[in-house]
Design a protein around this motif. Sequence first.
Motif, PDB file in Angstrom:
ATOM      1  N   ARG A 498     -96.991   7.104 -50.825  1.00  0.00           N
ATOM      2  CA  ARG A 498     -98.128   6.196 -50.941  1.00  0.00           C
ATOM      3  C   ARG A 498     -99.431   6.950 -50.654  1.00  0.00           C
ATOM      4  O   ARG A 498     -99.455   8.004 -50.029  1.00  0.00           O
ATOM      5  N   ASP A 499    -100.508   6.341 -51.139  1.00  0.00           N
ATOM      6  CA  ASP A 499    -101.872   6.815 -50.856  1.00  0.00           C
ATOM      7  C   ASP A 499    -102.087   8.253 -51.326  1.00  0.00           C
ATOM      8  O   ASP A 499    -102.745   9.053 -50.648  1.00  0.00           O
ATOM      9  N   LEU A 500    -101.527   8.586 -52.470  1.00  0.00           N
ATOM     10  CA  LEU A 500    -101.775   9.905 -53.034  1.00  0.00           C
ATOM     11  C   LEU A 500    -103.163   9.943 -53.667  1.00  0.00           C
ATOM     12  O   LEU A 500    -103.524   9.040 -54.446  1.00  0.00           O
ATOM     13  N   GLY A 501    -103.925  10.939 -53.334  1.00  0.00           N
ATOM     14  CA  GLY A 501    -105.244  11.086 -53.935  1.00  0.00           C
ATOM     15  C   GLY A 501    -105.152  11.706 -55.326  1.00  0.00           C
ATOM     16  O   GLY A 501    -104.186  12.394 -55.660  1.00  0.00           O
ATOM     17  N   THR A 534     -84.011  16.454 -56.940  1.00  0.00           N
ATOM     18  CA  THR A 534     -84.902  15.470 -56.327  1.00  0.00           C
ATOM     19  C   THR A 534     -86.348  15.896 -56.542  1.00  0.00           C
ATOM     20  O   THR A 534     -86.744  17.014 -56.171  1.00  0.00           O
ATOM     21  N   ILE A 535     -87.126  15.004 -57.164  1.00  0.00           N
ATOM     22  CA  ILE A 535     -88.560  15.213 -57.351  1.00  0.00           C
ATOM     23  C   ILE A 535     -89.289  14.195 -56.481  1.00  0.00           C
ATOM     24  O   ILE A 535     -89.062  12.988 -56.611  1.00  0.00           O
ATOM     25  N   GLN A 536     -90.153  14.671 -55.630  1.00  0.00           N
ATOM     26  CA  GLN A 536     -90.824  13.788 -54.676  1.00  0.00           C
ATOM     27  C   GLN A 536     -92.311  14.101 -54.653  1.00  0.00           C
ATOM     28  O   GLN A 536     -92.724  15.262 -54.687  1.00  0.00           O
ATOM     29  N   THR A 537     -93.123  13.044 -54.601  1.00  0.00           N
ATOM     30  CA  THR A 537     -94.571  13.181 -54.446  1.00  0.00           C
ATOM     31  C   THR A 537     -94.981  12.502 -53.146  1.00  0.00           C
ATOM     32  O   THR A 537     -94.461  11.448 -52.794  1.00  0.00           O
ATOM     33  N   TYR A 538     -95.932  13.113 -52.449  1.00  0.00           N
ATOM     34  CA  TYR A 538     -96.386  12.536 -51.186  1.00  0.00           C
ATOM     35  C   TYR A 538     -97.755  13.120 -50.845  1.00  0.00           C
ATOM     36  O   TYR A 538     -98.170  14.158 -51.391  1.00  0.00           O
ATOM     37  N   ALA A 539     -98.438  12.439 -49.953  1.00  0.00           N
ATOM     38  CA  ALA A 539     -99.777  12.852 -49.538  1.00  0.00           C
ATOM     39  C   ALA A 539     -99.695  13.703 -48.274  1.00  0.00           C
ATOM     40  O   ALA A 539     -98.873  13.457 -47.399  1.00  0.00           O
ATOM     41  N   VAL A 540    -100.550  14.686 -48.196  1.00  0.00           N
ATOM     42  CA  VAL A 540    -100.660  15.545 -47.012  1.00  0.00           C
ATOM     43  C   VAL A 540    -102.114  15.529 -46.566  1.00  0.00           C
ATOM     44  O   VAL A 540    -103.001  16.031 -47.278  1.00  0.00           O
ATOM     45  N   ARG A 541    -102.368  14.939 -45.411  1.00  0.00           N
ATOM     46  CA  ARG A 541    -103.732  14.856 -44.893  1.00  0.00           C
ATOM     47  C   ARG A 541    -104.149  16.185 -44.255  1.00  0.00           C
ATOM     48  O   ARG A 541    -103.315  17.032 -43.922  1.00  0.00           O
ATOM     49  N   ALA A 542    -105.420  16.331 -44.102  1.00  0.00           N
ATOM     50  CA  ALA A 542    -105.958  17.586 -43.553  1.00  0.00           C
ATOM     51  C   ALA A 542    -105.436  17.852 -42.152  1.00  0.00           C
ATOM     52  O   ALA A 542    -105.166  19.008 -41.783  1.00  0.00           O
ATOM     53  N   ALA A 560     -98.944  16.450 -52.749  1.00  0.00           N
ATOM     54  CA  ALA A 560     -97.845  17.416 -52.822  1.00  0.00           C
ATOM     55  C   ALA A 560     -96.788  16.951 -53.801  1.00  0.00           C
ATOM     56  O   ALA A 560     -96.545  15.749 -53.974  1.00  0.00           O
ATOM     57  N   LEU A 561     -96.150  17.930 -54.450  1.00  0.00           N
ATOM     58  CA  LEU A 561     -95.038  17.688 -55.365  1.00  0.00           C
ATOM     59  C   LEU A 561     -93.921  18.648 -54.987  1.00  0.00           C
ATOM     60  O   LEU A 561     -94.114  19.866 -55.012  1.00  0.00           O
ATOM     61  N   SER A 562     -92.768  18.129 -54.643  1.00  0.00           N
ATOM     62  CA  SER A 562     -91.638  18.985 -54.272  1.00  0.00           C
ATOM     63  C   SER A 562     -90.489  18.751 -55.235  1.00  0.00           C
ATOM     64  O   SER A 562     -90.234  17.614 -55.645  1.00  0.00           O
TER      65      SER A 562
END
Length: 772
Positions: A498-501, A534-542, A560-562
């Motif tokens: 969630r909350d991916l920029g 497995t393909i995963q997208t997620y947000a990484v904050r500063a 991020a994309l893993s």
Amino acid sequence: MVVAAAASGALLFYLIGLPLYGGLFLAGFVAMLVAAFVIDRRGARRIEVEPVILPDLALVGSALGFSSDPAAMTQADGSLKSINPAYKVRFGQQAPLDLGKGKQATKAIQSLRESAVRDGESSMADIPLTGGPANVQVARAGANGDLLLWRFVGAAPPDLLAVAAKRVSGATGDRLAAAGVLAALVDGNGRLIAANGLFTERALTGPLTLNEVPPFPEVIETSSEGAVRLVAEGPEGRPLRLISIPLEPAGEGGAATMLLFDWEEGPSLATSTNVQVLLEMLPIGLALVDRDGRFLMMNKAFRVAGGLPTDEMPSYPGDLVVKEDKAAVADAVRRNARGPSMSGDLPVRLAHQPGEPVALTVAGLRGLGDAAVLLLLKDNSEEAKLKRQIAQATKMQAVGQLAGGVAHDFNNILTAIIGHCDLMLMRHTPGDTDYDDIQQIKSNSNRAAGLTRQLLAFSRQQTLRPQLLQLPDVVSEVSHLLKRLLGETVQLVVKHGRDLGPVRADPGQLEQVIVNLAVNARDAMMSKGGGALTIQTYAVRADQVADLGSEILPIADYSALSISDTGTGIPASILSKVFEPFFTTKEVGKGTGLGLSTVYGIVKQSGGYIFADSKVGEGTRFTIYLPVHHVEAEKSSGRRPAKAAAENELWGTGTILLVEDEPMVRTVAERALTRHGYKVLTANNGEEALEIIDRGDEIALLISDVVMPLMDGPTMVRQARKTRPDLPILFMSGYAEEQLRKSIDIANVAFLPKPFSVQELAEAVRKALSDN
């Protein structure tokens, strides 16, 4: 006159009453006359020396000696007068006119002499002479011009006897002596010319000199057992084996190098210590094999190339190669051992390195005891690796050019399909029975356009066109393709955070990154019978970046994309090399080594970072971090929506010259521009377009394809700019803009990539007109 002048002076002084001064004047004048007479006589003797018409031949010889090329001085008729040392070494005392090798050469030398006498100088190249071919230069010389100076330029053929003598008595002879080998050089008359130190020490009573040296037959004697002995060592001397190596072909001198080995008890010379030491001196891998196909000996270089321990020697040459090549090696050894002496290369794969084919040279031997076959093996693994890389790069370049050409043709077809869909949608509204079908055709055409972009990316001809996008949307677009690529044995699992920029990247290139990583993961899982991707997208904050512990990743917000798999994993020793060009862990022919390097390049060009983490037996995980692109919110102060404003601004007026060789593209572009209010003139090629321009019609914009038959677009534009330097230009092409701009050196031109929609064409035209 002198005497009269002296008498007049003396008389003058006498008449005026000064007799003393008159006498002194006369005496001084006489003294001056005597001195002048003496000086005049000395000068006359120097002047009276006859000038040298014919030079001193000794002086001429000394002057010619400074030349490293053979040179000679002759009379005008060719009779020899003086020569330098280089001439004497090469031609002896022969006159230049007698040096020709054959009638034609003799005639050429005579012609040179006549030309030099007539014109002052002459020259001719590559005249066959008795001492070898040379360039001959002749110039007239001498005070009366009755002498000729000859110069012979060109490398003389080497004196084989002198070269061999230098080697036998020099470093080569010393190395042979260190191996226990006596070496001597003998000319055709059996006379000793040179010898190494060991031969001189054992066979001669003193140093080898040209005086009082016994002939070689007198230095040795044959023993009863077939060996030879040195006369200087007497009947009790050690027996020796004699090998004669001819220096020249038979019948041309008979000189030879004589090698003497200590006679050792054993069945063969091939197993002697001397031969073993000689083989170890060589930098190439050599081995000797007997008539039964068994190894007799091998040197260190052969062991290294064959991957053998220093204390181990296999029984047969076939033991060195893989099972499939054993029969070929055994057959080649058998044929060379029992048949006529010959040699040839045999491609084999060594057992310790089956993926690296090497060349095994097999040559028949005669006269070396039990040794019947010589094997030569070179460690060329680095050379083979470089050749494969060059071949792979060349293949990829050829395939890339093919892919670029295919993409160009598809882009023309897709331009026509998408354009006609847009034109039909202008006549239909949502809810019509045909509207959804037309939309489906256009959607599929856009997907096909994405495939052509991938072809251009594969051929490295794709210009990155970054745009704002969401990673989950990109993964969703490519998921249907991944399901077909992965097959039935690999399960695809997709997870979104969630909350991916938003990120700024080229969607086509980013899809290519995902496909490449997924295909590599599939190949890694095939050996285990399948697995899960497995393909995963997620947000990484500063504030979370510091927790990752990476010194490379800057502090910022990332999407991020893993991509992780359950395959065999990558060993830690090679994990750091996976992004290097041409590096691959796949078998030969199944991997290019460019997939991950392409992925790395695209990610870095998009401003992102990629990391690999793997455990052997558990799987591999690639993680891509793309920086979040922050967009400032637009203020809405009663402004019209951007889309409505854009549609109103697409209409225009003026005459447009459209040049396109593809009828389907020309038709759809003409209809699209006409519907937007423009008057359109069309041309099939560049020559026809120039004829329209020469008519003098007012043209607001020139739209042209780049690649066309007869005359391409850039050539046509250069001609048109000569009469209309301010004419706006819009190029359209199925090739990438970046590649075309490198080859088009024309200023102030716009570019529209194919395929394009009707709206994109209208926008490009409007922009090109407004910029000018």
